[in-house]
Scaffold this motif. Structure first.
Motif, PDB file in Angstrom:
ATOM      1  N   MET A   1      17.203  14.144  -0.186  1.00  9.10           N
ATOM      2  CA  MET A   1      16.334  12.965  -0.361  1.00  9.10           C
ATOM      3  C   MET A   1      17.155  11.673  -0.279  1.00  9.10           C
ATOM      4  SD  MET A   1      13.251  14.044  -0.836  1.00  9.10           S
ATOM      5  CE  MET A   1      13.211  15.653  -1.575  1.00  9.10           C
TER       6      MET A   1
ATOM      7  N   GLU B   1      10.848   8.446  -0.790  1.00  7.52           N
ATOM      8  CA  GLU B   1      10.847   9.756  -0.130  1.00  7.52           C
ATOM      9  C   GLU B   1      10.626  10.870  -1.164  1.00  7.52           C
ATOM     10  OE1 GLU B   1      14.006  12.136   2.532  1.00  7.52           O
ATOM     11  OE2 GLU B   1      14.074   9.966   2.798  1.00  7.52           O
ATOM     12  N   LEU B   2      11.299  10.724  -2.300  1.00  7.23           N
ATOM     13  CA  LEU B   2      11.131  11.708  -3.378  1.00  7.23           C
ATOM     14  C   LEU B   2       9.678  11.715  -3.881  1.00  7.23           C
ATOM     15  CD1 LEU B   2      12.276  13.724  -5.486  1.00  7.23           C
ATOM     16  CD2 LEU B   2      12.855  11.738  -6.910  1.00  7.23           C
ATOM     17  N   GLN B   3       9.135  10.528  -4.066  1.00  6.99           N
ATOM     18  CA  GLN B   3       7.757  10.432  -4.561  1.00  6.99           C
ATOM     19  C   GLN B   3       6.788  11.083  -3.580  1.00  6.99           C
ATOM     20  OE1 GLN B   3       6.684   6.483  -5.826  1.00  6.99           O
ATOM     21  NE2 GLN B   3       4.889   7.249  -6.933  1.00  6.99           N
ATOM     22  N   GLU B   4       7.055  10.859  -2.307  1.00  4.27           N
ATOM     23  CA  GLU B   4       6.205  11.462  -1.277  1.00  4.27           C
ATOM     24  C   GLU B   4       6.325  12.993  -1.309  1.00  4.27           C
ATOM     25  OE1 GLU B   4       5.879  11.038   3.489  1.00  4.27           O
ATOM     26  OE2 GLU B   4       6.486   9.243   2.381  1.00  4.27           O
ATOM     27  N   PHE B   5       7.560  13.457  -1.519  1.00  2.00           N
ATOM     28  CA  PHE B   5       7.806  14.908  -1.583  1.00  2.00           C
ATOM     29  C   PHE B   5       7.072  15.531  -2.776  1.00  2.00           C
ATOM     30  CE2 PHE B   5      10.285  18.461  -3.299  1.00  2.00           C
ATOM     31  CZ  PHE B   5      10.283  19.315  -2.203  1.00  2.00           C
TER      32      PHE B   5
ATOM     33  N   GLY C   1       4.384  14.330  -4.223  1.00  2.00           N
ATOM     34  CA  GLY C   1       2.968  14.276  -3.831  1.00  2.00           C
ATOM     35  C   GLY C   1       2.025  14.408  -5.012  1.00  2.00           C
TER      36      GLY C   1
ATOM     37  N   CYS D   1       1.242  16.626  -7.191  1.00  2.00           N
ATOM     38  CA  CYS D   1       1.897  17.870  -7.584  1.00  2.00           C
ATOM     39  C   CYS D   1       0.993  18.826  -8.369  1.00  2.00           C
ATOM     40  CB  CYS D   1       3.126  17.512  -8.425  1.00  2.00           C
ATOM     41  SG  CYS D   1       4.132  18.929  -8.860  1.00  2.00           S
TER      42      CYS D   1
ATOM     43  N   PHE E   1      13.137  16.891 -10.341  1.00  2.00           N
ATOM     44  CA  PHE E   1      12.756  15.585  -9.793  1.00  2.00           C
ATOM     45  C   PHE E   1      13.432  14.454 -10.580  1.00  2.00           C
ATOM     46  CE2 PHE E   1       8.781  18.191  -8.986  1.00  2.00           C
ATOM     47  CZ  PHE E   1       9.225  18.585  -7.728  1.00  2.00           C
TER      48      PHE E   1
ATOM     49  N   GLU F   1      16.967  14.279  -9.495  1.00  2.00           N
ATOM     50  CA  GLU F   1      17.077  13.599  -8.195  1.00  2.00           C
ATOM     51  C   GLU F   1      16.922  12.080  -8.373  1.00  2.00           C
ATOM     52  OE1 GLU F   1      18.186  14.992  -5.697  1.00  2.00           O
ATOM     53  OE2 GLU F   1      17.607  13.775  -3.960  1.00  2.00           O
TER      54      GLU F   1
END
Ligand code: URA
Length: 197
Positions: free
Chosen positions: A1, A6-10, A12, A14, A104, A107
């Motif tokens: 990441m 980008e992390l937030q998009e990954f 999603g 959740c 998360f 990260e």
């Protein structure tokens, strides 16, 4: 990441644990992507679940006051939680939820790369310092976790109706102000390897 977005998009919308079914809004975290100071709380409460932002209720108001006492505004720091979704009825986070969600947070810490991590209360402190010692025994003392200086303090929610704890929090923030002024000074020995890179 490569970035927080980008992390937030990954992450999603959740549903990797059952809290995804009961929450209203996932609370990713808020603040400066390159903050020197990062706060780690426990989990979103009712207000945070509705708004999608950490620490926007009564405990958040106290956190804002404590930040102001050392000349900081929440926009200058980063605030996240152990869990990104509200546990029903604000019950404690469960071990499986922590296990699913904290990669998360890890990260986020790696991307933000703060100088100082302040852990708010027992759950954040146990996770970051890999300790079973309670917050009362650890608060107000400086630790190292990998390359990060860590300051455990009481959770602001615990101080809302307890003037003694509020005074302790004020004193711990005064220490935090000193640490931020000289973040690279040597503190107590390495206590955990969690965030070592
Ligand atoms: N308590 C927490 O630990 N986190 C929040 O975001 C709000 C209350």
């Amino acid at each position: 990441m490569d970035s927080l977005s980008e992390l937030q998009e990954f992450i999603g919308e959740c549903h990797r644990c059952p809290l995804g079914d009961t929450r209203t809004t996932l609370v990713f975290g808020v603040g400066r992507a390159d903050a020197d100071l990062m706060f780690v709380g426990e989990a979103p409460g009712r207000n945070e679940d509705l708004k999608g932002e950490p620490f926007v209720g009564a405990a958040g108001k106290l956190l804002d006051e404590l930040l102001a006492s050392i000349g900081l505004h929440r926009s200058e720091v980063y605030i996240a939680n152990i869990l990104k979704c509200r546990p029903p009825g604000n019950r404690n986070p469960q071990a499986d939820e922590i296990e699913t969600c904290t990669p998360f947070l890890r990260e986020q810490v790696r991307l933000i790369d703060p100088k100082v991590i302040v852990t708010l209360g027992n759950f954040a402190t146990r996770f970051v310092l890999k300790t079973s010692t309670g917050i009362t025994g650890l608060r107000g003392s400086l630790h190292r976790a990998g390359r990060f200086t860590v300051l455990p303090i009481f959770h602001p929610a615990a101080a809302l109706y307890d003037a003694t704890k509020r005074n302790v929090l004020m004193a711990d923030f005064a220490l935090l102000g000193e640490v931020l002024a000289a973040p690279d000074e040597q503190h107590e020995p390495l206590q955990a390897e969690l965030f070592e890179s």
